[in-house]
Write a protein that holds these residues in place. Structure first.
Motif, PDB file in Angstrom:
ATOM      1  N   LEU A  43       9.749 -11.503  10.141  1.00  0.00           N
ATOM      2  CA  LEU A  43       9.349 -11.719  11.530  1.00  0.00           C
ATOM      3  C   LEU A  43       9.491 -10.449  12.365  1.00  0.00           C
ATOM      4  CD1 LEU A  43      10.825 -15.269  12.300  1.00  0.00           C
ATOM      5  CD2 LEU A  43       8.409 -14.605  12.299  1.00  0.00           C
ATOM      6  N   GLU A  44      10.521  -9.646  12.066  1.00  0.00           N
ATOM      7  CA  GLU A  44      10.732  -8.398  12.811  1.00  0.00           C
ATOM      8  C   GLU A  44       9.690  -7.343  12.457  1.00  0.00           C
ATOM      9  OE1 GLU A  44      15.588  -8.517  13.529  1.00  0.00           O
ATOM     10  OE2 GLU A  44      14.755  -7.524  11.762  1.00  0.00           O
ATOM     11  N   GLY A  45       9.073  -7.478  11.276  1.00  0.00           N
ATOM     12  CA  GLY A  45       7.973  -6.592  10.919  1.00  0.00           C
ATOM     13  C   GLY A  45       8.376  -5.189  10.533  1.00  0.00           C
ATOM     14  N   ASN A  46       9.580  -5.018   9.958  1.00  0.00           N
ATOM     15  CA  ASN A  46      10.005  -3.699   9.477  1.00  0.00           C
ATOM     16  C   ASN A  46       9.274  -3.398   8.167  1.00  0.00           C
ATOM     17  OD1 ASN A  46      11.400  -1.544   8.190  1.00  0.00           O
ATOM     18  ND2 ASN A  46      13.249  -2.004   9.384  1.00  0.00           N
ATOM     19  N   GLU A  47       8.217  -2.597   8.259  1.00  0.00           N
ATOM     20  CA  GLU A  47       7.339  -2.375   7.109  1.00  0.00           C
ATOM     21  C   GLU A  47       8.073  -1.739   5.933  1.00  0.00           C
ATOM     22  OE1 GLU A  47       3.170  -0.013   6.008  1.00  0.00           O
ATOM     23  OE2 GLU A  47       3.835  -0.190   8.095  1.00  0.00           O
ATOM     24  N   ALA A  48       8.891  -0.712   6.217  1.00  0.00           N
ATOM     25  CA  ALA A  48       9.593  -0.007   5.137  1.00  0.00           C
ATOM     26  C   ALA A  48      10.538  -0.947   4.404  1.00  0.00           C
ATOM     27  CB  ALA A  48      10.358   1.187   5.698  1.00  0.00           C
ATOM     28  N   LEU A  49      11.283  -1.768   5.164  1.00  0.00           N
ATOM     29  CA  LEU A  49      12.223  -2.696   4.542  1.00  0.00           C
ATOM     30  C   LEU A  49      11.478  -3.780   3.770  1.00  0.00           C
ATOM     31  CD1 LEU A  49      15.024  -3.799   4.010  1.00  0.00           C
ATOM     32  CD2 LEU A  49      14.970  -4.901   6.262  1.00  0.00           C
TER      33      LEU A  49
END
Length: 709
Positions: free
Chosen positions: A229-235
């Protein structure tokens, strides 16, 4: 039953490939910076991970083994971090270890004096792994501040075991290991769960149900849903690799649907992240409010001291005064033992020479061994050991007491104006001991741009290897006619002035870099000011002597011996009527004279590339064409040799300036190459201080000629 095996065979270091044996439990040690996490690690493993009373010491994972009651453990001291939201290299490394290295359990070390802040990290870790033991360290300091932590109540509120301890005194180690063993025997623990806003909670639960079907138990579905949901692409990409599932693609529709629902409630990704953080903070406040009590009338000693040491008016003058006092003690204390040590070592050298002569050793081999190798080693030891044995313990006491972060705080505004990061002040402090260590310490700076600025300018701070040369030149040319306290006081002031010049040039060059090739906006610098602590004098002496003094001295000797041999060969091999050393110095003479020095001095710096400690010995060897060093205790003879070769006050001043501003030693250059991964940046780190030193020396020489007519 205590720890039956504190450490095994070889010590695991930060660069060794990660390996876990089949009969071992992998246990991660996590915690905020400066909570004593590395002290707990040392107590369990017997390794000597360097700890200090300031944030940012551990920037990579340290591994060690221990055995307790027949169970074997591989312990990982992961980087200290305030959060797992991964806004810095430390946070990312800690989070990735907890998520993707599959630790069997986690020990979260907390500071009993500021538990509320520490609980933020505890709650975030519990979302990833419920097999947690919370270790409340520094209970003795909490008691002194009239802070009481209800261990049993805290355990009930968190839903995981809690152990109180004082790690540096070894109190609570057995209880910690017993509790850890019990936790590892359980399938899971009923850990507390942070609840978010209703609409966020609703979407998290909906997505986590689908995530569970995709990845099973590989990662906690609730935590994974939040990250999606937070959208942290790298993670999210790391999660996909770890779970062997294109989780972003598979969950694309569900996540978009939740994002639309949240958007209707005016909750975008940034607001979602802020809300998640706020919920964690509120829960930490709630738990701390029930489990921690403190006496509000207790005088806050630390704040009163900080009101003086970090004040805008007195902070920097007091910092300068403290450094000046340390330099004065170093100059006063090192003089006499250095002379005695020199006399002893050169006396031993004469005896070695007599012995080799008596056994019929070849004259050339004998001269090479004694006058080439041994005398350089003797010089390095006699010049370096006494000042290091004084400076490092004093500097370590400042670190142990908790003053270094205050010094960084005082300098933060100046670095901000220079377009750099305030944490660079900490790496500068490391550079005073060893520039290679200072360069490695730059990892604590989150911004790659600001980290690079700190790396490129760290060599402006004179390392310990340059102090003996600075002190010797000052005492010979600028305070030789003085006596007693006045001599040492003026020497300390002059040395302090050179350090301040180095600091000012660091700020100036940082400012230039930040507005040219490394242009950017300075990041926010958040530095925890740790509580003042009484230094542990015994440990300070052991750590400063073995971890620093002996290490640096050993490194210097390792390069001094072969360097001494090479220099002897250059000094004794002839090309025509002159030695190779003479030819090289003659070649460099024109440039040397432009810079207020001569070719011999420049050659000394070039041949001293392996270690700064041997620059002055090389210069003397060049002047004495025999290739033999004089006894360091005879400063009058040294002065006569230098003056006999054209030295005056201007030459000495240019020598002092160039000693501070010149290329890094070989060890530091290799470290820069390793940290930046770039030959270009390594060459820049060599060129920047060297060109700065040349410009300053040219200015001094030019002005002196104008004045002298």
């Amino acid at each position: 039953m205590g720890l039956t095996s504190a450490s095994t065979g070889k010590s695991l270091n930060n660069t060794e490939k990660f390996k876990k044996k089949d009969d071992e439990f992998l246990v991660a040690l996590a915690g905020n910076p400066n909570v004593g996490k590395s002290t707990v690690f040392n107590a369990l493993t017997g390794l000597r991970q360097h700890t200090g009373n300031w944030a940012g010491k551990t920037v990579t994972n340290a591994l060690g083994r221990c055995e307790y009651q027949g169970e074997k453990y591989l312990l990982a001291d992961i980087p200290g971090t305030y959060s797992l939201m991964a806004n810095s290299a430390e946070e990312e490394a800690a989070r990735d270890f907890l998520c993707f290295k599959n630790p069997d359990a986690v020990i979260v070390v907390c500071d009993a004096t500021c538990l509320e802040r520490n609980l933020n990290l505890v709650l975030q870790i519990l979302e990833i792994n419920t097999k947690v033991v919370v270790c409340i360290n520094l209970m003795d300091e909490a008691e002194k501040k009239n802070i009481s932590v209800d261990i049993q109540k805290l355990s009930e509120l968190l839903g995981v075991p809690v152990v109180g301890m004082t790690a540096r005194d070894g109190k609570g180690i057995d209880e910690l290991m017993l509790t850890l063993g019990e936790v590892l025997k359980k399938d899971s623990l009923n850990a507390v769960q942070v609840e978010y806003e209703d609409i966020i909670e609703q979407e998290v639960q909906r997505i986590s149900a689908e995530v569970q079907k995709l990845i099973g138990e590989k990662l906690p579905s609730r935590w994974t849903a939040l990250r999606l949901l937070e959208g942290n692409e790298a993670l999210c990409n790391k999660i996909s690799v770890y779970t062997d599932c294109d989780i972003v693609g598979e969950m694309f529709g569900a996540v978009n649907k939740s994002a639309e629902t949240l958007a209707k409630a005016c909750i975008g990704q940034q607001k979602l992240s802020d809300s998640v953080v706020s919920s964690v903070v509120r829960k930490a406040e709630e738990i701390a409010g029930e489990a921690v009590t403190c006496n509000k009338t207790t005088i806050n000693r630390d704040r009163k001291i900080d009101s003086v040491l970090t004040s805008r008016i007195w902070g920097i003058p007091i910092m300068i005064g403290i450094l000046g006092f340390i330099f004065w003690l170093t100059a006063v204390g090192a003089n006499y033992p250095s002379a005695l040590l020199s006399q002893f070592l050169f006396f031993i050298g004469d005896k070695i020479d007599d012995f080799l002569t008596a056994v019929g050793c070849n004259e050339v081999v004998r001269d090479m061994a004694v006058n080439g190798v041994y005398r350089v080693l003797a010089w390095v030891v006699s010049v370096m050991l006494p000042p290091m044995a004084i400076f490092f313990p004093l500097f370590t006491i400042l670190e142990d007491v908790g003053y270094l972060p205050r010094a960084a705080y005082n300098l933060d505004r100046l670095f901000k104006r220079s377009g750099a990061c305030g944490k660079q002040a900490l790496t500068m402090a490391m550079g005073l001991g060893c520039n290679a260590a200072g360069v490695t310490g730059c990892r604590i700076i989150e911004s790659p741009r600001e980290r690079l600025i700190a790396i490129l300018t760290n060599n402006f701070m004179p390392c310990n290897g340059r102090f003996p040369t600075l002190i010797t030149i000052i005492s010979i040319f600028f305070t030789a006619t003085m006596t007693g306290t006045l001599k040492f006081g003026i020497s300390a002031l002059l040395l302090l002035g050179l350090i301040l010049l180095a600091a000012l040039m660091t700020l100036l060059v940082s400012w230039i870099l930040s507005r040219t090739v490394l242009e950017g906006i300075p990041s926010t610098f958040i530095l925890e000011l740790p509580p003042y602590r009484r230094p542990q004098i015994g440990k300070v002496i052991v750590r400063s002597v073995f971890d620093r003094t002996i290490f640096v001295l050993g490194r210097a000797c390792a390069v001094a011996a072969p360097a001494g041999l090479i220099i002897w060969i250059l000094a004794n091999l002839k090309a025509g009527d002159s030695s190779l050393l003479s030819h090289l110095s003659e070649f460099l003479n024109p440039l040397g004279h432009i810079l207020g020095m001569d070719g011999v001095i420049l050659l000394g710096f070039i041949l001293g590339f392996p270690a700064n400690e041997i620059v002055l010995p090389i210069i003397l060897m060049c002047y004495m064409s025999s290739g033999t060093l004089v006894d360091i205790s005879d400063t009058v003879t040294i002065k006569n040799i230098l003056q006999g070769n054209g030295w005056d006050a201007v030459t000495a001043l240019c020598m002092l300036v160039f000693t501070i501003f010149h290329f890094p030693c070989s060890t530091t250059c290799l470290t820069i190459k390793k940290e930046t991964g770039s030959l270009g940046y390594t060459l820049a780190a060599i060129a920047i201080p060297t060109l700065t030193g040349m410009a300053l020396c040219f200015g001094i020489s030019y002005i002196s000629k104008l004045i002298g007519g």
